[in-house]
Design an enzyme around this catalytic site. Structure first.
Site, PDB file in Angstrom:
ATOM      1  N   ASP A 157       0.863  -1.179   0.000  1.00 33.06           N
ATOM      2  CA  ASP A 157       0.000   0.000   0.000  1.00 33.06           C
ATOM      3  C   ASP A 157       0.899   1.229   0.000  1.00 33.06           C
ATOM      4  O   ASP A 157       1.891   1.277   0.744  1.00 33.06           O
ATOM      5  CB  ASP A 157      -0.862  -0.050   1.268  1.00 33.06           C
ATOM      6  CG  ASP A 157      -1.943   1.009   1.263  1.00 33.06           C
ATOM      7  OD1 ASP A 157      -3.122   0.631   1.335  1.00 33.06           O
ATOM      8  OD2 ASP A 157      -1.599   2.222   1.207  1.00 33.06           O
ATOM      9  N   SER A 210      -3.375  14.971 -13.268  1.00 32.60           N
ATOM     10  CA  SER A 210      -4.654  14.838 -13.982  1.00 32.60           C
ATOM     11  C   SER A 210      -5.178  16.194 -14.419  1.00 32.60           C
ATOM     12  O   SER A 210      -4.892  17.227 -13.786  1.00 32.60           O
ATOM     13  CB  SER A 210      -5.670  14.175 -13.048  1.00 32.60           C
ATOM     14  OG  SER A 210      -6.975  14.260 -13.592  1.00 32.60           O
ATOM     15  N   TYR A 263     -10.121  14.896  -5.289  1.00 31.32           N
ATOM     16  CA  TYR A 263      -9.156  14.179  -6.135  1.00 31.32           C
ATOM     17  C   TYR A 263      -8.268  15.172  -6.880  1.00 31.32           C
ATOM     18  O   TYR A 263      -7.030  15.050  -6.874  1.00 31.32           O
ATOM     19  CB  TYR A 263      -9.936  13.280  -7.103  1.00 31.32           C
ATOM     20  CG  TYR A 263      -9.140  12.746  -8.260  1.00 31.32           C
ATOM     21  CD1 TYR A 263      -8.078  11.869  -8.072  1.00 31.32           C
ATOM     22  CD2 TYR A 263      -9.468  13.118  -9.577  1.00 31.32           C
ATOM     23  CE1 TYR A 263      -7.357  11.377  -9.159  1.00 31.32           C
ATOM     24  CE2 TYR A 263      -8.758  12.626 -10.657  1.00 31.32           C
ATOM     25  CZ  TYR A 263      -7.704  11.758 -10.446  1.00 31.32           C
ATOM     26  OH  TYR A 263      -6.984  11.282 -11.512  1.00 31.32           O
ATOM     27  N   ARG A 276     -16.629  15.681 -24.876  1.00 34.16           N
ATOM     28  CA  ARG A 276     -15.547  16.310 -24.106  1.00 34.16           C
ATOM     29  C   ARG A 276     -14.199  15.667 -24.430  1.00 34.16           C
ATOM     30  O   ARG A 276     -13.179  16.339 -24.566  1.00 34.16           O
ATOM     31  CB  ARG A 276     -15.852  16.196 -22.611  1.00 34.16           C
ATOM     32  CG  ARG A 276     -14.697  16.594 -21.719  1.00 34.16           C
ATOM     33  CD  ARG A 276     -15.054  16.471 -20.239  1.00 34.16           C
ATOM     34  NE  ARG A 276     -13.857  16.540 -19.430  1.00 34.16           N
ATOM     35  CZ  ARG A 276     -13.124  15.481 -19.087  1.00 34.16           C
ATOM     36  NH1 ARG A 276     -13.466  14.251 -19.473  1.00 34.16           N
ATOM     37  NH2 ARG A 276     -12.037  15.628 -18.360  1.00 34.16           N
TER      38      ARG A 276
HETATM   39  C1  15L Z   1      -8.949  11.204 -14.622  1.00 37.39           C
HETATM   40  O1  15L Z   1      -8.179  11.803 -13.884  1.00 37.39           O
HETATM   41  C2  15L Z   1      -9.355   9.808 -14.339  1.00 37.39           C
HETATM   42  O2  15L Z   1      -8.338   9.063 -13.717  1.00 37.39           O
HETATM   43  C3  15L Z   1      -9.881   9.080 -15.563  1.00 37.39           C
HETATM   44  O3  15L Z   1     -10.556   7.907 -15.143  1.00 37.39           O
HETATM   45  C4  15L Z   1     -10.816   9.978 -16.388  1.00 37.39           C
HETATM   46  O4  15L Z   1     -11.955  10.291 -15.632  1.00 37.39           O
HETATM   47  C5  15L Z   1     -10.085  11.245 -16.767  1.00 37.39           C
HETATM   48  O5  15L Z   1      -9.561  11.904 -15.627  1.00 37.39           O
HETATM   49  C6  15L Z   1     -10.968  12.226 -17.538  1.00 37.39           C
HETATM   50  O6  15L Z   1     -11.099  13.369 -17.117  1.00 37.39           O
HETATM   51  O7  15L Z   1     -11.487  11.825 -18.590  1.00 37.39           O
END
Ligand code: 15L
Length: 268
Positions: free
Chosen positions: A52, A113, A138, A176
């Site tokens: 983990d 992300s 997140y 999108r």
């Molecule tokens: C992310 O950060 C996710 O991990 C992925 O599963 C998608 O949701 C992606 O963004 C997205 O925005 O398409």
């Protein structure tokens, strides 16, 4: 490109981690693969480490001896804070402390992300200097990860490429994603370039293919020599045939982070 001795891939059982497992073997003599479970049998050039990311001692042992890390592990969508904190806050801290203490000072790729900037409007054009606008806890954890990488670079010289990954899937599946899609081929080539350049620094990179509808400008990382080859445009007709575009006031049409912007806090 000099071959690494040992490349660690965290989250190696996930969507992107398993692509990395299958396609990055040529970068290192040994791939060290991490997840909490579900990695199957080790192939000839692989080592498997189950732990983990919240387990500091285990993460330190795992990172020791690695020349590179592709950090795909952690919580990958919105969740309860405990889950996000363990994987993406404590887990990131443990990884960077392990890198600082290791004998090899690994170069790190951090799977950040688009949700670090998700509350920017789709009419905004962003580059590496744009302010973060996370669209949930997140997204906040990804901003934290980018900040942590920056501090460990400035203080200790650890190099990290933070990739604000858009939507990295076999193909875009909604309107999108015509803007956010990144093909697996383009992701793999980006990772190869990050490990190939002599000096990386600590760049922010938008992880998207050469989409005509892109919102993101990667001019500041031209020195990587990464030129994405794929484009979401070839899927546009298929998506148009499968669904109507969202209404103009729908979050998936307003914000770069799409539906994440309309999500709540997962404590209730
Ligand atoms: C992310 O950060 C996710 O991990 C992925 O599963 C998608 O949701 C992606 O963004 C997205 O925005 O398409």
């Amino acid at each position: 490109m000099t071959k690494m001795n040992r490349l660690l891939i965290t989250g190696a059982n996930g969507g992107l981690g398993s692509v990395c497992r299958d396609r990055l073997g040529h970068l290192a003599t040994t791939l060290r693969l991490n997840a909490r479970k579900g990695l199957g049998d080790a192939r000839p050039n692989e080592e498997i480490v189950y732990c983990d990311l919240g387990d500091k001692a285990a993460v330190e042992a795992m990172v020791e001896g690695c020349d590179g890390i592709v950090h795909m592990g952690g919580q990958s969508v919105e969740a309860k804070w405990d889950t996000i904190r363990n994987a993406n806050i404590d887990g990131m801290f443990n990884l960077y402390e392990a890198a600082r203490k290791s004998s090899t000072q690994p170069r790190i790729i951090f799977a950040s992300s688009n949700h670090a900037i998700g509350f920017h409007k789709q009419s905004d054009r962003l580059d590496a200097r744009s302010v973060t606008r996370p669209d949930g806890l997140y997204g906040v954890s990804k901003v934290f990860g980018e900040a942590l990488a920056s501090m460990y670079h400035d203080k200790f010289g650890i190099e990290t490429a933070s990739i604000r990954i858009g939507s990295c899937f076999p193909e875009p599946v909604n309107h999108r994603m015509l803007s956010t899609w990144m093909s697996y081929d383009d992701m793999v080539q980006l990772i190869e370039r990050i490990f190939a350049v002599p000096r990386l620094g600590c760049p922010i990179i938008y992880g998207a293919s050469a989409n005509a509808a892109s919102w993101w400008d990667n001019r500041e990382v031209a020195y990587l020599g990464w030129q994405p080859k794929d484009s979401s445009e070839v899927f546009r007709a298929k998506i148009d045939a499968e669904m109507d575009p969202p209404p103009a006031d729908d979050p998936t049409a307003v914000y770069q982070g799409g539906a994440f912007c309309a999500d709540g806090i997962h404590e209730d």
